[in-house]
Structure formats: structure tokens, C-alpha cells
Design an enzyme around this catalytic site. Structure first.
Site, mmCIF file in Angstrom:
data_model
loop_
_atom_site.group_PDB
_atom_site.id
_atom_site.type_symbol
_atom_site.label_atom_id
_atom_site.label_comp_id
_atom_site.label_asym_id
_atom_site.label_seq_id
_atom_site.Cartn_x
_atom_site.Cartn_y
_atom_site.Cartn_z
ATOM 1 N N GLY A 291 0.746 -1.222 -0.094
ATOM 2 C CA GLY A 291 -0.042 -0.045 0.008
ATOM 3 C C GLY A 291 0.699 1.270 -0.048
ATOM 4 O O GLY A 291 2.012 1.368 -0.476
ATOM 5 N N SER A 292 0.441 2.224 0.519
ATOM 6 C CA SER A 292 0.891 3.810 0.787
ATOM 7 C C SER A 292 2.386 3.529 1.148
ATOM 8 O O SER A 292 3.144 4.964 1.091
ATOM 9 C CB SER A 292 0.003 4.697 1.326
ATOM 10 N N THR A 293 3.028 2.693 1.905
ATOM 11 C CA THR A 293 4.102 2.650 2.236
ATOM 12 C C THR A 293 5.058 2.560 1.393
ATOM 13 O O THR A 293 6.293 3.077 1.353
ATOM 14 C CB THR A 293 4.471 1.613 3.261
#
Length: 577
Positions: A291-293
Site C-alpha cells: 500500500g501507501s508505504t
């Protein structure tokens, strides 16, 4: 004296005398052969019927943490075995034996009856020496003992997934016990003894070969940090009703893994009711979409291209973007129409990140992610470790470019995630990971330009500290940096993503004055009080980072400045003195 005339002796008598003479000669020759010529051969055969070699067990090497705290030790135990043929003649004592062993008399009697024609059978293994002596003192015919070693894990479930365990024969079966089995295993010795024809010990002659214990293994783990991480992860799993979780902490300078914990866990000292799912070292074996990591790595590719600077703005209004039949949406709305690159990270804007990715191309993002270790073997050699998947396309279409830029379409492990973030913390250098203590700091390879890595450090610090940032990850007294992520889980019974099924993530590092450690937190399927990474995983990061920096005696870099005394207060002080 009258001489015997053999010619007058009947011939039959002469034959008998000749045969007797031959027999006497043969016996004399056999005596000479046995006592002189074939002495060594016969001695060896005699010894083979009475001299035996009993193995002397060798204990496995000690496993310790980086500070010498024992994590796996071998303790002596007694194994009792029986000669079924001998024991069959003492049926009247089977009940007494069963009582001493703590076994059901009927079950033991059935076992002994079935093995009455065997010369060897195990009665019980792994008894304490005291308990073994109590049984042997009964002097039941046909019951014997042998020395063995059993593995004991002082930290129990706290280090279970890293260490693994050994089987009843003391061979490594999981974790580092399996990976370093040859290093840890000792070499058994031999003891020469005399036994009678029934196999009973008569005399111990000598030790013909000394046992060699296994070698000591010093891990990179810090048991203090392991306990801290285990406690905080367990509490978060309980608080949010999560299915599972992992946390990994790495020294960014040396690549040493300082802590690695998973939930649920198990006690390797008592595996009677062990569930197979609890044995899995999720930090190394479970792969997931991060995801957004992943947005900081896409942003790194943008800065490396030279086409973008941190202050450049991207229009993100109205919070959605249509690509063919797919629609990209932002979870949090920005106050204005535009966001700069730091704002895209703070607000975790999928729309803004996608537009930047369209400009630089998917290949440049792939290159950065590959350079920081994603989609590649970590080199740890842990049994069952997964490599994950980092796709590379011959033609990068908009859909693949966008999804990769905000962390979908690829899979990583928690270990790979923290390793990648350690590159930011180490000023763009990647060093190999290690599960064993590192005495000499590795040189590392510069995979991200140092100036860009430091720029990303500042941007990720703003993600935590700026208004609207992930404030739950803040650490009192220290500046830290990081990025949260919330990834939908794929469905196991159909294509696409499952409803209301998420992974909550946070990865970061600190302190910012001189980054020392990186931490990644992955919590699987939280079901209570929310599921966003900034809500679920960020607080775990904050508490673990706070405790770790204090345990490691890292100087704070975010203390308030002491108030300056005013001239009036000084004057008043002087007047009172």
C-alpha cells in the site's frame, strides 16, 4: 632289551598308531596357530563378542542474543530403554515399572507384550536425571538408560519464530535451529565398555573418542528489544481484534535485525497443543501488498528524474482520477486543489502520486524499488523465506504505473519493507541484513543519491510531525520519520479484493539527527476501532521506537530549549543574595 619288530604287528594296529600320531600333530599345530600365529585375529573376534562402544552424546551449541543472554540451551536428560526379551521374564514387576514411569499399566503391558521378542525399545525419553535414577533404582531386569540432551528456550514464545525448535533427537526442525543445524550440532564421542552375552554392562574400559559440543551462535537480536516489541505487538493485536501481526526492527548502519516478533506465537518448550498456523514466521514468510508505504520510493524516483522538486505542486481535485474502467480515489480530501510532493505523502494522495508516476514512467519507479531490495532475496537463508514479487513490464500502461506507485500490484515481506526503509535512514546506502551479530560495519552500496535520501528523510519527518500528519507515530524527545499504509487484502475464493479486510502498516526510522534504527509494523485484519495504518500500526511504532531508543541510550534530539533567564530575574536573584 628286546627290540619290537614292527613287521610282526598287525597292519590295522599300525594304522591306528599312525592316525593317533597325526591327530597329536594336528592338535599341536592348532595350539601353535591359536596362541602364536592368529593371536590378533582371534583377540579381535573375542572382543567383538564382549567389547562394545556406547555413544557419548554431544550437546548442541548455545544460542545467545547480541549481549550474551542465552536464548537456546541444551540440558542433560535421561532416556530409559528396555530389552524386551529380558523384561518379558519379569512380568510381575510391570505394574511397578508403569507406576514409576507415570504411565497407564494396561497400555505399558500391551507395549511390552508386543515387544517381548525385541532387544531394544524406548520406555520414555527426556526424563530429568533425578526421575531417571528413581526408576533405575527399582532394578527391574531389562531396563537400562542412556544420556541425551534436550533443548530449552528461556524466552519461550518471545523468540519462538526466530529460533524455531529441535526434534526429540535434537536435530533442528524450524527457524535458525534448522538453518544453522550443522554449526550447532556436536560430534558424539565413544565409550568402550565390556558387556556379557545378555548385553549387560560389566565394566567401562575407556573413552575412545571425546564428544565435541556444537559451536556457539551469537544472534543480532537484543533480547530487551525483543521483549518490548513482543509486548507492544501483542497488546495491539488484542486492542484492535486483529488476526495476526509482525514487527521487525533493524540497525540501519549494520543491517542487524535487532527484533523480530509475530503474533500469534507459541511456546517451543511445550508443543503438545501447537497449532501449525502459529509456527509461521510471518515477518519472513507472509507476503502482502504494502500500500501507501511504497509512495516514498515512487517519490524518490520522481526526485531522481530531475523533473520534480519537493515544492512542486500537483492538482488532486476532486480527489478521484479515471483510468479506463478504473477509478483512483483519495481517502482523505485536501483543503485546496493542489498538493506539493510533501503534501502528497502527508495526505497519502493516490491521485497526486499517480499523476507524478505518469510523468516519470513506471520503469523508473521499478528501478528504485528493486535497488532497495524489493523483489529480491534478502540473503538471510531463513527456512521458507519468501522473496515476494516486483513486476516489471515490457510496456508500462497507466494502470500498472499508477498501482505500483501507491503500493499495489507488488508483494513484499515485513523484513523487505523495513530493509527498504533502512536505506532512507542510512543516507541512501543499502547494507546486507544479518541475523547474527556483526562485529565490523559493512561498507554498503549507494543505491539512492545521498542528497535525495536526505531530502526524503525531511519529507518523511513532515509526514509524522506536520499538522494533519501521522501524529500517533511521534516519539517524545525524538524526531522520527515514517509513512503509514492501509492495504486491502485479496480475496482467497474469488478474483479481486475482499470486503472489509485490510492490513494496517507503518514503517519508519529515527532519530533524525543520526538515524539509528528502522521499524516496520504489519497488523493483519484489525476488526475493532478502525483499520487505518495511522490509527492501528503507527502507535505501535511510536511506543516501540520510544522504548528502543531509551534502551539503546540514544541521545534525544527533540528536547525543548531551556528557558533563558531574563535580566530582571537575574537582578532579583542578585538582590536577594
Amino acid at each position: 632289551m628286546k627290540k619290537i619288530n614292527f613287521s610282526l604287528i598287525p597292519w590295522r594296529f599300525q594304522v591306528v598308531l599312525g592316525l593317533l600320531a597325526i591327530m597329536v600333530g594336528a592338535i599341536a599345530w592348532r595350539i601353535v596357530t591359536l596362541q602364536v600365529l592368529d593371536h590378533d585375529f582371534l583377540q579381535a573376534h573375542g572382543d567383538a563378542r564382549s567389547v562394545r562402544h556406547i555413544p557419548i552424546p554431544a550437546h548442541r551449541g548455545l544460542i545467545s542474543d547480541r549481549n550474551g543472554e542465552p536464548l537456546a540451551v541444551s540440558t542433560p536428560v535421561v532416556t530409559l530403554w528396555a530389552n524386551g526379551k529380558e523384561l518379558a521374564g519379569a512380568r510381575d514387576r510391570w505394574g511397578e515399572l508403569a507406576s514409576a514411569l507415570g504411565q497407564d499399566p494396561k497400555a505399558l503391558s500391551e507395549r511390552l507384550a508386543q515387544s517381548s521378542d525385541r532387544e531394544f525399545m524406548y520406555l520414555v525419553r527426556g526424563l530429568t536425571p533425578e526421575k531417571g535414577e528413581q526408576v533405575l533404582d527399582l532394578k527391574v531386569p531389562g531396563v537400562y538408560s542412556q544420556e541425551e540432551f534436550r533443548r530449552f528456550y528461556p524466552a519461550a514464545d518471545v523468540t519462538a519464530h526466530v529460533l524455531g525448535f529441535t526434534d526429540i533427537d535434537d536435530h533442528g526442525r524450524e527457524g535458525l535451529e534448522l538453518a544453522f543445524n550443522d554449526w550447532l550440532s556436536g560430534v558424539p564421542g565413544k565409550r568402550q565398555v565390556l558387556k556379557d552375552r545378555r548385553g549387560r554392562l560389566i565394566k567401562a574400559v575407556q573413552v575412545s573418542q571425546n564428544a565435541k559440543p556444537g559451536k556457539t551462535l551469537a544472534l543480532s537480536l537484543d533480547l530487551r528489544l525483543q521483549y518490548l516489541a513482543h509486548r507492544e505487538l501483542r497488546n495491539a493485536i488484542t486492542e484492535f481484534g486483529a488476526k495476526a501481526g509482525s514487527l521487525v526492527m533493524v540497525d540501519v548502519k549494520t543491517g542487524e535485525i535487532l527484533a523480530m516478533v509475530n503474533q500469534p506465537s507459541y511456546n517451543p518448550n511445550n508443543r503438545r497443543n501447537l497449532q501449525p498456523s502459529a509456527m509461521r514466521n510471518r515477518a519472513m514468510i507472509d507476503v502482502f501488498e504494502p500500500g501507501s508505504t511504497m509512495k516514498p520510493f515512487s517519490m524518490t524516483a520522481a526526485l531522481e528524474s530531475g523533473r520534480w522538486k519537493p515544492e512542486d505542486k500537483v492538482e488532486v481535485w476532486p480527489g478521484s482520477l479515471r483510468i479506463g474502467r478504473y477509478t483512483i480515489k483519495d481517502v482523505s480530501r485536501s483543503e485546496g486543489r493542489d498538493l506539493d510532493l510533501t503534501g502528497i505523502l502527508i495526505k497519502s494522495s493516490n491521485v497526486g502520486m499517480s499523476k507524478v508516476a505518469f510523468d516519470i514512467g513506471g520503469q523508473s519507479i521499478f528501478n528504485v524499488m528493486h535497488q532497495v531490495g524489493l523483489g529480491r532475496d534478502t540473503g538471510l537463508g531463513f527456512p521458507g523465506e519468501r522473496v515476494g514479487n516486483l513486476p516489471n513490464y515490457r510496456e508500462w500502461r497507466k494502470a500498472e504505473t499508477a498501482t505500483l506507485s501507491y503500493g499495489y500490484g507488488l508483494s513484499v515481506t515485513a523484513v523487505q519493507l523495513v530493509h527498504a526503509y533502512s536505506v532512507f535512514a542510512n543516507n541512501g546506502k543499502i547494507v546486507p541484513l544479518s541475523m547474527t551479530r556483526v562485529d565490523n560495519v559493512p561498507e554498503g552500496a549507494q543505491v539512492i543519491p545521498e542528497n535525495i535520501a536526505k531530502t526524503m528523510q525531511g519529507m518523511l519527518q513532515q509526514v509524522v510531525e506536520a499538522p494533519g500528519g501521522v501524529y500517533r507515530a511521534q516519539v517524545p524527545g525524538y524526531h522520527v520519520a515514517g509513512k503509514s499504509g492501509t492495504a486491502r487484502k485479496t480475496s482467497t475464493d474469488s478474483r479481486g479484493y475482499a470486503e472489509n479486510s485490510y492490513r494496517s502498516l507503518f514503517a519508519g526510522f529515527g532519530p533524525m539527527k543520526d538515524p539509528r534504527i528502522a521499524v516496520a509494523v504489519v497488523i493483519d485484519e484489525p476488526s475493532k476501532s478502525g483499520y487505518y495504518g495511522g490509527l492501528v500500526s503507527a502507535p505501535v511504532f511510536g511506543r516501540v521506537m520510544a522504548g528502543a531508543l531509551r534502551l539503546l541510550n540514544v541521545a534525544p534530539d527533540n528536547l525543548p530549549e531551556p528557558q533563558q533567564q531574563t535580566a530582571d530575574s537575574k537582578a532579583a536573584k542578585g538582590g536577594r543574595s
